[in-house]
Design a protein around this motif. Structure first.
Motif, PDB file in Angstrom:
ATOM      1  N   GLU A   1     -77.870  84.831  71.292  1.00  6.08           N
ATOM      2  CA  GLU A   1     -78.909  83.850  70.960  1.00  6.08           C
ATOM      3  C   GLU A   1     -78.240  82.471  70.993  1.00  6.08           C
ATOM      4  OE1 GLU A   1     -81.973  82.945  67.253  1.00  6.08           O
ATOM      5  OE2 GLU A   1     -80.020  83.839  66.841  1.00  6.08           O
ATOM      6  N   ILE A   2     -78.856  81.519  71.702  1.00  7.20           N
ATOM      7  CA  ILE A   2     -78.282  80.164  71.793  1.00  7.20           C
ATOM      8  C   ILE A   2     -79.205  79.210  71.047  1.00  7.20           C
ATOM      9  CG2 ILE A   2     -77.474  78.329  73.356  1.00  7.20           C
ATOM     10  CD1 ILE A   2     -76.045  80.975  73.887  1.00  7.20           C
ATOM     11  N   LEU A   3     -78.631  78.429  70.136  1.00 10.78           N
ATOM     12  CA  LEU A   3     -79.414  77.406  69.425  1.00 10.78           C
ATOM     13  C   LEU A   3     -78.770  76.053  69.685  1.00 10.78           C
ATOM     14  CD1 LEU A   3     -79.854  79.192  65.957  1.00 10.78           C
ATOM     15  CD2 LEU A   3     -81.477  79.130  67.860  1.00 10.78           C
ATOM     16  N   ASN A   4     -79.585  75.039  69.981  1.00 10.10           N
ATOM     17  CA  ASN A   4     -79.033  73.701  70.233  1.00 10.10           C
ATOM     18  C   ASN A   4     -79.369  72.763  69.090  1.00 10.10           C
ATOM     19  OD1 ASN A   4     -79.820  74.422  73.531  1.00 10.10           O
ATOM     20  ND2 ASN A   4     -77.745  74.124  72.798  1.00 10.10           N
ATOM     21  N   GLY A   5     -78.347  72.092  68.605  1.00  8.42           N
ATOM     22  CA  GLY A   5     -78.510  71.157  67.504  1.00  8.42           C
ATOM     23  C   GLY A   5     -77.161  70.928  66.859  1.00  8.42           C
ATOM     24  N   TRP A   6     -77.157  70.091  65.823  1.00 12.61           N
ATOM     25  CA  TRP A   6     -75.901  69.781  65.142  1.00 12.61           C
ATOM     26  C   TRP A   6     -75.739  70.635  63.898  1.00 12.61           C
ATOM     27  CZ3 TRP A   6     -72.216  67.176  67.366  1.00 12.61           C
ATOM     28  CH2 TRP A   6     -72.536  66.282  68.376  1.00 12.61           C
ATOM     29  N   VAL A   7     -74.599  71.264  63.767  1.00 11.95           N
ATOM     30  CA  VAL A   7     -74.267  71.918  62.504  1.00 11.95           C
ATOM     31  C   VAL A   7     -73.763  70.819  61.583  1.00 11.95           C
ATOM     32  CG1 VAL A   7     -72.661  73.503  61.388  1.00 11.95           C
ATOM     33  CG2 VAL A   7     -73.791  74.150  63.526  1.00 11.95           C
ATOM     34  N   VAL A   8     -74.314  70.723  60.368  1.00  9.41           N
ATOM     35  CA  VAL A   8     -73.919  69.621  59.486  1.00  9.41           C
ATOM     36  C   VAL A   8     -73.184  70.111  58.246  1.00  9.41           C
ATOM     37  CG1 VAL A   8     -75.650  67.968  60.263  1.00  9.41           C
ATOM     38  CG2 VAL A   8     -76.238  69.578  58.460  1.00  9.41           C
ATOM     39  N   GLY A   9     -73.174  71.421  58.015  1.00  8.51           N
ATOM     40  CA  GLY A   9     -72.441  71.911  56.859  1.00  8.51           C
ATOM     41  C   GLY A   9     -72.399  73.421  56.846  1.00  8.51           C
ATOM     42  N   ILE A  10     -71.359  73.947  56.164  1.00  8.25           N
ATOM     43  CA  ILE A  10     -71.321  75.402  56.009  1.00  8.25           C
ATOM     44  C   ILE A  10     -71.091  75.733  54.538  1.00  8.25           C
ATOM     45  CG2 ILE A  10     -70.428  75.758  58.348  1.00  8.25           C
ATOM     46  CD1 ILE A  10     -67.760  76.504  57.181  1.00  8.25           C
ATOM     47  N   ASP A  11     -71.599  76.889  54.135  1.00 12.57           N
ATOM     48  CA  ASP A  11     -71.407  77.346  52.764  1.00 12.57           C
ATOM     49  C   ASP A  11     -70.809  78.753  52.836  1.00 12.57           C
ATOM     50  OD1 ASP A  11     -71.575  78.326  50.234  1.00 12.57           O
ATOM     51  OD2 ASP A  11     -73.564  77.502  49.810  1.00 12.57           O
ATOM     52  N   PRO A  12     -69.461  78.835  52.770  1.00  7.55           N
ATOM     53  CA  PRO A  12     -68.820  80.142  52.937  1.00  7.55           C
ATOM     54  C   PRO A  12     -69.185  81.126  51.830  1.00  7.55           C
ATOM     55  CG  PRO A  12     -67.220  78.358  53.168  1.00  7.55           C
ATOM     56  CD  PRO A  12     -68.473  77.751  52.634  1.00  7.55           C
ATOM     57  N   ASP A  13     -69.548  80.622  50.614  1.00  7.38           N
ATOM     58  CA  ASP A  13     -69.909  81.552  49.534  1.00  7.38           C
ATOM     59  C   ASP A  13     -71.260  82.209  49.812  1.00  7.38           C
ATOM     60  OD1 ASP A  13     -67.586  80.978  48.179  1.00  7.38           O
ATOM     61  OD2 ASP A  13     -68.467  79.210  47.215  1.00  7.38           O
ATOM     62  N   ALA A  14     -72.232  81.368  50.228  1.00  5.80           N
ATOM     63  CA  ALA A  14     -73.564  81.913  50.529  1.00  5.80           C
ATOM     64  C   ALA A  14     -73.630  82.495  51.945  1.00  5.80           C
ATOM     65  CB  ALA A  14     -74.609  80.810  50.389  1.00  5.80           C
ATOM     66  N   ARG A  15     -72.564  82.276  52.723  1.00  7.58           N
ATOM     67  CA  ARG A  15     -72.515  82.683  54.137  1.00  7.58           C
ATOM     68  C   ARG A  15     -73.709  82.123  54.919  1.00  7.58           C
ATOM     69  NH1 ARG A  15     -69.987  88.740  54.702  1.00  7.58           N
ATOM     70  NH2 ARG A  15     -68.375  88.483  53.158  1.00  7.58           N
ATOM     71  N   THR A  16     -73.846  80.809  54.814  1.00 10.97           N
ATOM     72  CA  THR A  16     -74.905  80.145  55.589  1.00 10.97           C
ATOM     73  C   THR A  16     -74.346  78.890  56.245  1.00 10.97           C
ATOM     74  OG1 THR A  16     -75.600  78.916  53.646  1.00 10.97           O
ATOM     75  CG2 THR A  16     -76.884  80.887  54.185  1.00 10.97           C
ATOM     76  N   VAL A  17     -75.021  78.475  57.308  1.00  7.28           N
ATOM     77  CA  VAL A  17     -74.679  77.265  58.036  1.00  7.28           C
ATOM     78  C   VAL A  17     -75.942  76.432  58.122  1.00  7.28           C
ATOM     79  CG1 VAL A  17     -74.338  76.532  60.433  1.00  7.28           C
ATOM     80  CG2 VAL A  17     -72.707  78.090  59.398  1.00  7.28           C
ATOM     81  N   GLU A  18     -75.812  75.114  57.866  1.00  9.77           N
ATOM     82  CA  GLU A  18     -76.995  74.258  58.013  1.00  9.77           C
ATOM     83  C   GLU A  18     -76.962  73.613  59.390  1.00  9.77           C
ATOM     84  OE1 GLU A  18     -77.573  71.206  55.066  1.00  9.77           O
ATOM     85  OE2 GLU A  18     -79.296  70.385  56.158  1.00  9.77           O
ATOM     86  N   MET A  19     -78.065  73.779  60.123  1.00  5.64           N
ATOM     87  CA  MET A  19     -78.127  73.260  61.482  1.00  5.64           C
ATOM     88  C   MET A  19     -79.326  72.326  61.623  1.00  5.64           C
ATOM     89  SD  MET A  19     -79.783  75.098  64.517  1.00  5.64           S
ATOM     90  CE  MET A  19     -80.103  74.303  66.040  1.00  5.64           C
ATOM     91  N   ARG A  20     -79.108  71.170  62.281  1.00  4.40           N
ATOM     92  CA  ARG A  20     -80.230  70.253  62.531  1.00  4.40           C
ATOM     93  C   ARG A  20     -80.573  70.295  64.018  1.00  4.40           C
ATOM     94  NH1 ARG A  20     -78.661  65.848  58.478  1.00  4.40           N
ATOM     95  NH2 ARG A  20     -79.033  67.075  56.612  1.00  4.40           N
ATOM     96  N   PRO A  21     -81.708  70.874  64.381  1.00  3.95           N
ATOM     97  CA  PRO A  21     -82.122  70.800  65.789  1.00  3.95           C
ATOM     98  C   PRO A  21     -82.310  69.330  66.175  1.00  3.95           C
ATOM     99  CG  PRO A  21     -83.503  72.330  64.551  1.00  3.95           C
ATOM    100  CD  PRO A  21     -82.694  71.575  63.553  1.00  3.95           C
TER     101      PRO A  21
END
Ligand SMILES: Cc1cc2nc3c(=O)[nH]c(=O)nc-3n(C[C@H](O)[C@H](O)[C@H](O)COP(=O)(O)OP(=O)(O)OC[C@H]3O[C@@H](n4cnc5c(N)ncnc54)[C@H](O)[C@@H]3O)c2cc1C
Length: 443
Positions: free
Chosen positions: A74-94
């Protein structure tokens, strides 16, 4: 039914794309989902940028469309602006719309590097880097536009400013970009009766006493002589002091005006690295283990320009930021991701730097590979053969080969498509002739 674990790859460059390619090949159906996030929809084969800038390769052929080669990801285009290793999530801005939180089970963090700028007056306003295909296309058009301008003006100051080209930084990016563009401009001069190659001033500014350290001291010295014999001013042990409004001031007292300032004085980890909260070394790179996991984590992997990966062939040192390591690290990284999923043992990354090849214009090059030193045509031929074997996908290899073959029979294009940067200019002129004519850029 439980969903298969997600492997999330941040950055679809060398590390990201090669890791995804290998995962795509090695993972069993339903074993894991692979998602790649990149700001662009393509991977850039950076070693070909100088040739793209010089018009030897069509710019579209130096990029690899991610959706085409990673058809099982799966390819997503946008900027990753932060990661949360504890919650195992990445914030991405399309590129438009609300941000998204993407969860992961295993993360591959590879946002690469950006140009390392210094607080030099005028640099941010007048300079340009040489890391992207957009910059390569712009520089080709810009250099040709400067020749058009110089051939059309009667003003000596404008002419001299247009014909002065400054590059700062003598590593492979700077040397190759300057050498290829100078070669192209010299060739183009044949079509400008009022321009002689000697009218142009090409200046390479390097703070240390050597250039092209990647090919070793002997080949670096040879390259220096080669460039100087072409009339290129190579200023060693010199720094750019300021570049306000295009007025170049060097710390050896030299001053002149230039419309072209290319900054290739090294790279630093991408700013996202600092914002990631992952452990960093004293140079701002992510601390990695030899197995390419982030120090202290078993679920986050990293490699490439953003990471400090121990060089097991040189104890105490880290791997240099280059494609040679990035491609090989991606292979080990992908295998270690698969091993983690399957509860297997991780492998340590180990590769002894093989040397480097660089092109210095059509039929000119320099190389030092496994101790073998080559110069001139053999080095140039090796540069092409090596990179053709390395550029990803059969499709790209064929297209690049066709570009080179065509270039054997037809001369390079010398048209500056300056309007690429202002595509609406003609339309605006048609709509409001008086207003648009005033706003027309000089060149
Ligand atoms: C002109 C030039 C010539 C070169 N020639 C050579 C050579 O001859 N030999 C050699 O070994 N090396 C060469 N290199 C170096 C080589 O290209 C790099 O070392 C290599 O690209 C590093 O790979 P990477 O995956 O770490 O980073 P990259 O390939 O730069 O990939 C990083 C990716 O991350 C994406 N990204 C960054 N931030 C974000 C974000 N926040 N959100 C989403 N996506 C993001 C970027 O868009 C990019 O696609 C050259 C470099 C240049 C500039």
């Amino acid at each position: 039914m439980t969903r298969p674990p997600r492997i999330l790859i941040v950055g679809g460059g060398y590390v990201g794309m090669y890791t995804a390619l290998r995962l795509q090949r090695r993972l069993r159906r339903g074993e894991a989902r692979v998602t790649v996030i990149d700001a662009d929809s393509y991977m850039t084969y950076q070693p070909f940028l100088p040739e793209a800038a010089a018009g030897n390769i069509e710019p579209r052929h130096v990029v690899v469309p991610l959706r085409r080669v990673l058809n099982r990801c799966e390819i997503l285009n946008g900027w990753v602006v932060g990661i949360d290793p504890d919650a195992r999530t990445v914030e991405m801005r399309p590129h438009s719309g609300p941000p998204r939180m993407i969860d992961y089970d295993l993360l591959v963090f590879a946002p690469g590097s950006v140009s390392r700028l210094l607080p030099i007056p005028g640099l941010a306003e007048c300079g340009i880097g040489f890391k992207s295909v957009e910059e390569a296309i712009h520089l080709r058009n810009h250099v040709l536009a400067q020749l058009d301008l110089a051939a059309s003006t009667t003003d000596e100051e404008i002419r001299s400013r247009a014909l002065s080209f400054v590059f700062v930084g003598g590593g492979y990016a700077g040397v190759e970009a300057l050498a290829e563009l100078e070669d192209m401009a010299r060739d183009a001069c044949r079509f400008f009766p009022s321009l002689h190659p000697g009218d142009m001033r090409w200046v390479l500014v390097e703070a240390t006493e050597r250039i092209l350290p990647e090919v070793g001291p002997e080949m670096g010295r040879w390259t220096l002589e080669q460039l100087r014999s072409r009339g290129i001013e190579v200023r060693l042990g010199t720094r750019l002091e300021s570049a306000e409004k295009g007025h170049i001031v060097l710390d050896d007292g030299t001053e002149f005006d230039s419309s072209t300032l290319v900054w290739t004085a090294g790279v630093k980890p991408h700013p996202l690295v600092k914002a990631s909260g992952l452990p960093l070394d004293d140079r701002g790179r992510i601390k990695a283990t030899a197995a390419l996991t982030v120090d202290g984590s078993s679920t986050v992997f990293t490699a490439g320009d953003c990471a400090a990966v121990p060089d097991l062939t040189k104890p105490g040192q880290m791997c240099a930021p280059n494609a040679q390591h990035a491609v090989r690290q991606a292979r080990t990284l992908a295998d270690n991701v698969v091993a983690t999923l399957r509860g297997g043992e991780l492998t340590k990354y180990r590769h002894a730097y093989a040397g480097s090849v660089a092109s210095l214009g059509l039929h000119k090059g320099v190389a030092q590979i496994y101790g073998v030193k080559l110069r001139g045509f053999p080095a140039w031929f090796m540069h092409r053969t090596y990179h053709l074997s390395r550029v990803p996908t059969f499709n790209r290899k064929v297209r690049v080969l066709i570009d080179w073959t065509l270039a054997l029979f037809f001369r390079r294009e010398i048209t500056s498509l300056g309007q690429l940067a202002h595509p609406r200019q003609e339309f605006e002129f048609a709509a409001r002739p008086e207003k648009a004519a005033e706003a027309r850029p000089a060149g």
